[in-house]
Design a protein around this motif. Structure first.
Motif, mmCIF file in Angstrom:
data_model
loop_
_atom_site.group_PDB
_atom_site.id
_atom_site.type_symbol
_atom_site.label_atom_id
_atom_site.label_comp_id
_atom_site.label_asym_id
_atom_site.label_seq_id
_atom_site.Cartn_x
_atom_site.Cartn_y
_atom_site.Cartn_z
ATOM 1 N N VAL A 1 -8.770 80.577 -53.174
ATOM 2 C CA VAL A 1 -8.709 80.174 -53.917
ATOM 3 C C VAL A 1 -9.233 81.112 -55.033
ATOM 4 C CG1 VAL A 1 -11.471 79.969 -54.201
ATOM 5 C CG2 VAL A 1 -9.845 78.821 -52.081
ATOM 6 N N ILE A 2 -9.029 81.958 -55.805
ATOM 7 C CA ILE A 2 -10.174 82.224 -57.092
ATOM 8 C C ILE A 2 -10.291 81.244 -58.061
ATOM 9 C CG2 ILE A 2 -9.427 84.095 -58.552
ATOM 10 C CD1 ILE A 2 -6.313 84.332 -56.810
ATOM 11 N N THR A 3 -11.513 81.611 -58.321
ATOM 12 C CA THR A 3 -12.802 80.931 -59.361
ATOM 13 C C THR A 3 -12.154 81.833 -60.852
ATOM 14 O OG1 THR A 3 -14.192 82.326 -59.023
ATOM 15 C CG2 THR A 3 -14.441 80.037 -57.983
ATOM 16 N N PHE A 4 -13.009 81.580 -62.075
ATOM 17 C CA PHE A 4 -12.860 81.764 -62.979
ATOM 18 C C PHE A 4 -13.790 83.206 -62.898
ATOM 19 C CE2 PHE A 4 -12.080 77.300 -64.135
ATOM 20 C CZ PHE A 4 -10.854 77.415 -64.803
ATOM 21 N N GLY A 5 -13.973 83.749 -63.415
ATOM 22 C CA GLY A 5 -14.028 85.387 -63.662
ATOM 23 C C GLY A 5 -15.528 85.410 -64.568
ATOM 24 N N VAL B 1 -19.962 78.518 -63.599
ATOM 25 C CA VAL B 1 -21.618 79.242 -62.325
ATOM 26 C C VAL B 1 -21.764 80.433 -63.036
ATOM 27 C CG1 VAL B 1 -20.450 79.358 -61.108
ATOM 28 C CG2 VAL B 1 -23.046 79.316 -60.147
ATOM 29 N N TYR B 2 -21.113 81.311 -63.797
ATOM 30 C CA TYR B 2 -20.965 82.698 -63.830
ATOM 31 C C TYR B 2 -21.770 82.836 -65.166
ATOM 32 C CZ TYR B 2 -17.378 83.381 -60.106
ATOM 33 O OH TYR B 2 -16.883 83.149 -59.342
ATOM 34 N N PRO B 3 -21.125 82.097 -66.484
ATOM 35 C CA PRO B 3 -22.500 82.567 -67.169
ATOM 36 C C PRO B 3 -23.482 82.318 -67.110
ATOM 37 C CG PRO B 3 -20.357 81.239 -67.747
ATOM 38 C CD PRO B 3 -19.972 81.218 -66.277
ATOM 39 N N TYR B 4 -23.641 80.935 -66.202
ATOM 40 C CA TYR B 4 -24.684 80.837 -66.252
ATOM 41 C C TYR B 4 -25.711 81.997 -65.602
ATOM 42 C CZ TYR B 4 -25.914 75.820 -67.163
ATOM 43 O OH TYR B 4 -25.126 74.310 -67.766
ATOM 44 N N ILE B 5 -24.835 82.936 -64.741
ATOM 45 C CA ILE B 5 -26.002 83.849 -63.671
ATOM 46 C C ILE B 5 -26.143 85.084 -65.015
ATOM 47 C CG2 ILE B 5 -25.302 85.475 -61.657
ATOM 48 C CD1 ILE B 5 -23.527 83.281 -60.291
ATOM 49 N N LEU B 6 -25.184 85.108 -65.701
ATOM 50 C CA LEU B 6 -25.251 86.207 -66.098
ATOM 51 C C LEU B 6 -26.047 85.974 -67.382
ATOM 52 C CD1 LEU B 6 -21.559 87.157 -66.830
ATOM 53 C CD2 LEU B 6 -23.356 88.549 -65.805
ATOM 54 N N SER C 1 -20.504 73.814 -51.641
ATOM 55 C CA SER C 1 -19.375 73.935 -53.064
ATOM 56 C C SER C 1 -19.598 75.598 -52.901
ATOM 57 C CB SER C 1 -20.736 73.158 -54.013
ATOM 58 O OG SER C 1 -20.369 73.791 -54.773
ATOM 59 N N SER C 2 -18.648 75.778 -53.506
ATOM 60 C CA SER C 2 -18.343 76.957 -53.776
ATOM 61 C C SER C 2 -19.420 77.987 -54.926
ATOM 62 C CB SER C 2 -16.932 77.695 -54.216
ATOM 63 O OG SER C 2 -16.556 77.590 -55.304
ATOM 64 N N ALA C 3 -19.364 77.154 -55.187
ATOM 65 C CA ALA C 3 -20.533 77.250 -56.134
ATOM 66 C C ALA C 3 -21.843 77.611 -56.351
ATOM 67 C CB ALA C 3 -20.542 76.238 -57.718
ATOM 68 N N ALA C 4 -22.557 76.450 -55.168
ATOM 69 C CA ALA C 4 -23.635 76.899 -54.436
ATOM 70 C C ALA C 4 -24.019 77.968 -53.563
ATOM 71 C CB ALA C 4 -23.775 75.540 -52.920
#
Length: 392
Positions: free
Chosen positions: A163-167, A300-305, A318-321
């Motif tokens: 499992v490797i999500t978008f960076g 999810v990463y752009p949302y956090i950034l 969910s991995s995003a959660a």
């Protein structure tokens, strides 16, 4: 890549400009949709398949390559993997960003199924095993996707997979901030209102999460009208359909629930950097999850950034959660949670009434950086190339 003149997509000039000059880009053509749509085949993957085959054949004959990597949701192109493996003795790795063949819509009413479901479902069912049975490595954004494929095709249990999500890439945000005047906001921002923004696809599988959000909002309207009436919900880029042809899936739900005045949906996709600009201009962000429990949101990463207050709707597994919780980046509403409507109301009330000082755990977030996740991909490629049994 497919020549932009052969696609329905709007070119994203700024995104293209930021691809490093050292990256070689090879263009391929596609059959004209004017002709293929007459037999119900408008898919860009089907239309370009022959052209990909011919172009990559040329490249593999002319130069030495170690591995073919597929990272696309235009899945039919993946059937070229086993063909190139046989013809050129080259291994291939597949990145599963979404499920391919799925039974999710089988028990859903016809009105809730995607367009041309009958045809696409049968194509998916027949093409997925051709493409994946002989894969030499698998990457996925969700463990659930890998589990499903391992069950369908037992041979895959023996190959490298992870499992490797978008960076997360902070430089994208710096680029937007340094070119602020180049972007336009896709919604009208009234400083007297509180704007919650979601940028991403819609669909019937998100109805559960959106209903939960709207029920909590309605509850707040009934109890704290003067506060909750300031909220505005903006859903942007909710359809993959060509510009101007998307069908709204969120606005009708708002109308049905009597809250249309507070909700705006734009189906047209927006360019990547304009999406970041939009997130940065929001008062708070929404991440809407799917009722498909394997789903994970790549955004999810752009949302956090963006460093904005964040309210997300996912199943707990969910991995995003898990990422949002681990990084202390926002509030999660579990889709199967007891008293969820009340929790949504309280979360919205908190966004409105409490000044938010975000305390994101950037140390935890660092392992999801583009650099670290790219290294993980390369490590998996090395595992594939070190596997002596690829062609046995």
């Amino acid at each position: 890549m497919i020549d932009p003149k052969d696609t329905d997509s709007q070119p994203d000039a700024l995104l293209s400009k930021n691809i490093p000059a050292t990256v070689k880009i090879h263009y391929v053509g596609a059959l004209s949709k004017k002709w293929t749509s007459k037999i119900g085949l408008g898919s860009i993957a089907i239309r370009s398949l022959w052209y990909y085959k011919q172009k990559v054949n040329q490249l593999l004959k002319a130069e030495k390559f170690d591995l073919v990597y597929f990272s696309t949701t235009q899945f039919p192109v993946l059937i070229l993997g086993p063909y190139w493996k046989r013809k050129f003795k080259i291994p291939y790795v597949v990145d599963m960003q979404d499920p391919w063949f799925s039974t999710y819509y089988e028990d859903k009413p016809k009105a809730e199924r995607p367009a041309k479901y009958w045809l696409s479902h049968r194509l998916d069912k027949n093409l997925e095993p051709i493409a994946l049975k002989q894969a030499d490595g698998l990457i996925s954004v969700s463990q659930g996707y890998l589990d499903t494929l391992n069950e369908r095709y037992p041979r895959l249990k023996t190959i490298p997979q992870q499992v490797i999500t978008f960076g997360a890439y902070k430089e994208d945000f710096e680029f937007v901030k340094n070119n602020w005047s180049a972007f336009a906001l896709p919604f009208q921002k009234d400083k007297n209102l509180f704007h919650l923004v979601y940028v991403g696809r819609g669909g019937q599988d998100m109805k559960e999460a959106v209903t939960l959000l709207f029920n909590g909002f309605k509850k707040g309207l009934a109890n704290q009208y003067s506060d909750f009436s300031k909220l505005r919900f903006h859903f942007i880029g909710t359809s993959y359909a060509p510009q101007g042809t998307g069908i709204k899936t969120i606005q009708p739900l708002a109308a049905e629930m009597g809250i249309s005045a507070y909700v705006e949906e734009q189906t047209d996709r927006i360019p990547f950097y304009q999406g970041i600009f939009t997130l940065l201009n929001a008062d708070a962000l929404l991440v809407i999850g799917s009722s498909d429990q394997q789903y994970t949101a790549s955004k999810v990463y752009p949302y956090i950034l963006a460093e904005r207050p964040l309210l997300a709707f996912f199943y707990e597994q969910s991995s995003a959660a898990k990422i949002i919780k681990e990084c202390k980046a926002g509030k999660i509403i579990a889709l199967n949670e007891e008293s969820a409507n009340e929790k949504v109301k309280l979360a919205l009330s908190s966004l409105l009434l409490t000044p938010h000082s975000l305390e994101i755990n950037w140390n935890a977030f660092e392992k999801y950086s583009a650099k670290n996740l790219t290294k993980q991909q390369c490590d998996l490629f090395d595992q594939v190339l070190n596997n002596q049994n690829i062609f046995s």
